[in-house]
Scaffold this motif. Structure first.
Motif, PDB file in Angstrom:
ATOM      1  N   GLU A  50      59.168  41.504  40.575  1.00  0.00           N
ATOM      2  CA  GLU A  50      58.202  40.522  40.090  1.00  0.00           C
ATOM      3  C   GLU A  50      58.048  39.381  41.085  1.00  0.00           C
ATOM      4  OE1 GLU A  50      55.660  39.058  36.828  1.00  0.00           O
ATOM      5  OE2 GLU A  50      56.425  40.991  37.526  1.00  0.00           O
ATOM      6  N   THR A  51      59.166  38.920  41.639  1.00  0.00           N
ATOM      7  CA  THR A  51      59.112  37.831  42.613  1.00  0.00           C
ATOM      8  C   THR A  51      58.371  38.262  43.865  1.00  0.00           C
ATOM      9  OG1 THR A  51      61.217  36.936  41.796  1.00  0.00           O
ATOM     10  CG2 THR A  51      60.505  36.229  43.988  1.00  0.00           C
ATOM     11  N   ALA A  52      58.642  39.487  44.332  1.00  0.00           N
ATOM     12  CA  ALA A  52      57.953  39.995  45.520  1.00  0.00           C
ATOM     13  C   ALA A  52      56.449  40.059  45.296  1.00  0.00           C
ATOM     14  CB  ALA A  52      58.500  41.381  45.883  1.00  0.00           C
ATOM     15  N   TRP A  53      56.042  40.415  44.069  1.00  0.00           N
ATOM     16  CA  TRP A  53      54.616  40.463  43.751  1.00  0.00           C
ATOM     17  C   TRP A  53      53.964  39.094  43.922  1.00  0.00           C
ATOM     18  CZ3 TRP A  53      50.101  42.447  43.319  1.00  0.00           C
ATOM     19  CH2 TRP A  53      49.139  41.910  42.467  1.00  0.00           C
ATOM     20  N   PHE A  54      54.597  38.057  43.414  1.00  0.00           N
ATOM     21  CA  PHE A  54      54.016  36.725  43.521  1.00  0.00           C
ATOM     22  C   PHE A  54      54.063  36.199  44.954  1.00  0.00           C
ATOM     23  CE2 PHE A  54      54.667  36.630  38.888  1.00  0.00           C
ATOM     24  CZ  PHE A  54      53.423  36.162  38.504  1.00  0.00           C
ATOM     25  N   VAL A  55      55.091  36.590  45.713  1.00  0.00           N
ATOM     26  CA  VAL A  55      55.203  36.131  47.092  1.00  0.00           C
ATOM     27  C   VAL A  55      54.124  36.760  47.967  1.00  0.00           C
ATOM     28  CG1 VAL A  55      56.641  36.179  49.166  1.00  0.00           C
ATOM     29  CG2 VAL A  55      57.667  35.604  46.971  1.00  0.00           C
ATOM     30  N   TYR A  56      53.861  38.054  47.764  1.00  0.00           N
ATOM     31  CA  TYR A  56      53.006  38.792  48.693  1.00  0.00           C
ATOM     32  C   TYR A  56      51.606  39.120  48.178  1.00  0.00           C
ATOM     33  CZ  TYR A  56      57.135  39.446  51.567  1.00  0.00           C
ATOM     34  OH  TYR A  56      58.235  39.234  52.348  1.00  0.00           O
ATOM     35  N   ARG A  57      51.296  38.794  46.933  1.00  0.00           N
ATOM     36  CA  ARG A  57      50.011  39.266  46.412  1.00  0.00           C
ATOM     37  C   ARG A  57      48.820  38.650  47.127  1.00  0.00           C
ATOM     38  NH1 ARG A  57      49.074  37.023  40.242  1.00  0.00           N
ATOM     39  NH2 ARG A  57      48.033  35.070  40.764  1.00  0.00           N
ATOM     40  N   ALA A  58      48.959  37.414  47.626  1.00  0.00           N
ATOM     41  CA  ALA A  58      47.857  36.800  48.377  1.00  0.00           C
ATOM     42  C   ALA A  58      47.607  37.532  49.692  1.00  0.00           C
ATOM     43  CB  ALA A  58      48.158  35.328  48.648  1.00  0.00           C
ATOM     44  N   ASP A  59      48.639  38.178  50.245  1.00  0.00           N
ATOM     45  CA  ASP A  59      48.481  38.954  51.465  1.00  0.00           C
ATOM     46  C   ASP A  59      47.933  40.354  51.178  1.00  0.00           C
ATOM     47  OD1 ASP A  59      49.525  36.859  52.877  1.00  0.00           O
ATOM     48  OD2 ASP A  59      51.546  37.675  52.991  1.00  0.00           O
ATOM     49  N   ILE A  60      48.190  40.849  49.967  1.00  0.00           N
ATOM     50  CA  ILE A  60      47.822  42.222  49.624  1.00  0.00           C
ATOM     51  C   ILE A  60      46.389  42.324  49.111  1.00  0.00           C
ATOM     52  CG2 ILE A  60      48.338  44.150  48.074  1.00  0.00           C
ATOM     53  CD1 ILE A  60      51.266  43.220  48.087  1.00  0.00           C
ATOM     54  N   LEU A  61      45.994  41.401  48.230  1.00  0.00           N
ATOM     55  CA  LEU A  61      44.733  41.527  47.515  1.00  0.00           C
ATOM     56  C   LEU A  61      43.583  40.844  48.248  1.00  0.00           C
ATOM     57  CD1 LEU A  61      45.918  40.754  43.858  1.00  0.00           C
ATOM     58  CD2 LEU A  61      45.750  42.981  44.992  1.00  0.00           C
ATOM     59  N   PRO A  62      42.390  41.461  48.258  1.00  0.00           N
ATOM     60  CA  PRO A  62      41.208  40.763  48.774  1.00  0.00           C
ATOM     61  C   PRO A  62      40.842  39.625  47.833  1.00  0.00           C
ATOM     62  CG  PRO A  62      40.577  42.833  47.724  1.00  0.00           C
ATOM     63  CD  PRO A  62      42.076  42.817  47.765  1.00  0.00           C
ATOM     64  N   PRO A  63      40.117  38.619  48.316  1.00  0.00           N
ATOM     65  CA  PRO A  63      39.840  37.428  47.498  1.00  0.00           C
ATOM     66  C   PRO A  63      39.211  37.734  46.148  1.00  0.00           C
ATOM     67  CG  PRO A  63      39.219  37.032  49.778  1.00  0.00           C
ATOM     68  CD  PRO A  63      39.590  38.476  49.684  1.00  0.00           C
ATOM     69  N   GLU A  64      38.251  38.683  46.106  1.00  0.00           N
ATOM     70  CA  GLU A  64      37.580  38.936  44.840  1.00  0.00           C
ATOM     71  C   GLU A  64      38.520  39.545  43.803  1.00  0.00           C
ATOM     72  OE1 GLU A  64      36.595  42.317  47.728  1.00  0.00           O
ATOM     73  OE2 GLU A  64      36.740  40.131  47.741  1.00  0.00           O
ATOM     74  N   LEU A  65      39.429  40.420  44.247  1.00  0.00           N
ATOM     75  CA  LEU A  65      40.395  40.993  43.311  1.00  0.00           C
ATOM     76  C   LEU A  65      41.454  39.971  42.926  1.00  0.00           C
ATOM     77  CD1 LEU A  65      41.480  43.325  41.687  1.00  0.00           C
ATOM     78  CD2 LEU A  65      42.584  44.218  43.755  1.00  0.00           C
ATOM     79  N   ALA A  66      41.864  39.140  43.888  1.00  0.00           N
ATOM     80  CA  ALA A  66      42.849  38.098  43.593  1.00  0.00           C
ATOM     81  C   ALA A  66      42.327  37.147  42.523  1.00  0.00           C
ATOM     82  CB  ALA A  66      43.195  37.327  44.866  1.00  0.00           C
ATOM     83  N   ALA A  67      41.034  36.808  42.608  1.00  0.00           N
ATOM     84  CA  ALA A  67      40.443  35.919  41.609  1.00  0.00           C
ATOM     85  C   ALA A  67      40.424  36.572  40.238  1.00  0.00           C
ATOM     86  CB  ALA A  67      39.023  35.542  42.029  1.00  0.00           C
TER      87      ALA A  67
END
Length: 285
Positions: A114-131
């Motif tokens: 779970e922590t790794a997801w929050f640390v790296y999700r901005a690097d993994i997801l494109p902006p539209e999916l992140a939003a």
């Protein structure tokens, strides 16, 4: 060969271990000790670590005194760098550990993922999916994601300034001349200044959401997730920041005015929502 400078006892999973400060100024833990405490085979774990390029360089041999018959002898023992401990524990098959601590290991592995997801999700997801993902976050999860994104950005700067990126890429046989020149101008512009506080960040977040919704309702940008992602990116590009919580406090009013103008662009002739007139919170620092 590394040598031991000092030992520091600490408790982990109900067992007491000793973190050893070595001559390279790094902290290590004996692999066989923690493996025995977990109930797993140290030899197989040593082979697994050695075959994992992500942490193989974190496993070292250090000469220490060990019990031998009625005396002691000096021999080389495998030690794992403490920095690699969370990653290694995250790769362990929980079904193989002692039953009495299995639940704790599983809990750790889940928290690690779970922590790794929050640390790296901005690097993994494109902006539209992140939003789109952010829309379903709780306020606490959203704040955590923002903090972790700030952490990742800061760590990248530290790695660049310390030369760690260059060393790692060279270890993999890659060239870094272009990387260094690409970031030279950026590093020269990095200055320490007060960023908006948490209350001000929530205000900016609400304003961005208002503009994203206005953009979507105008019919000019669809789907809704893309509209919200686009205004976030416009905001970051305009203020040259990686994430809106990094906005300098001195530019807060400018940011409010910018978002108000974007809202009026999509809702011409309509009164601004009340949130645009709620004011800004002064810095708590």
């Amino acid at each position: 060969m590394l040598s031991i400078l000092q030992g520091f006892p600490f408790e982990f999973y109900g067992e007491t271990y000793t973190a050893l400060l070595a001559s390279d100024r790094q902290f290590y833990i004996r692999l066989d000790e923690i493996c025995h405490a977990l109930g797993i085979d140290p030899n197989s774990q040593r082979r697994r670590i050695q075959s994992d390029e992500a942490i193989s360089d974190k496993l070292v041999n250090i000469a220490v005194e060990t019990p031998y018959q009625n005396s002691t002898r000096t021999r080389e023992v495998a030690f794992l760098n403490l920095r690699a401990l969370p990653y290694w524990l995250g790769t362990i098959d929980a079904s193989r550990v002692r039953e009495e601590i299995r639940a704790k290991v599983i809990l750790f592995k889940r928290d690690f993922a779970e922590t790794a997801w929050f640390v790296y999700r901005a690097d993994i997801l494109p902006p539209e999916l992140a939003a789109e993902v952010e829309r379903f976050d709780t306020p606490q999860e959203r704040e955590l994601a923002e903090l972790m994104a700030d952490f990742r950005s800061l760590k990248k700067k530290v790695d660049l300034l310390s030369g760690r990126v260059e060393k790692e890429l060279e270890r993999l046989g890659l060239k870094v001349d272009e990387l260094n020149s690409r970031y030279a101008d950026i590093q020269a512009k990095v200055v320490a200044e007060a960023a908006i506080n948490s209350q001000q960040a929530r205000l900016i977040q609400r304003l961005i959401q208002e503009v994203g919704e206005a953009m979507f309702q105008s019919g000019k940008v669809k789907p809704r997730s893309l509209a919200h992602a686009r205004i976030q990116q416009e905001f970051k590009d305009y203020f040259q920041i990686h994430i809106y919580t990094a906005l300098p406090e001195r530019r807060l009013q400018e940011a409010v005015d910018f978002l108000a103008s974007r809202w009026r662009h999509y809702k011409p002739g309509q009164p601004l929502p009340a949130v645009f007139h709620s004011g800004s919170q002064p810095s708590l620092g």
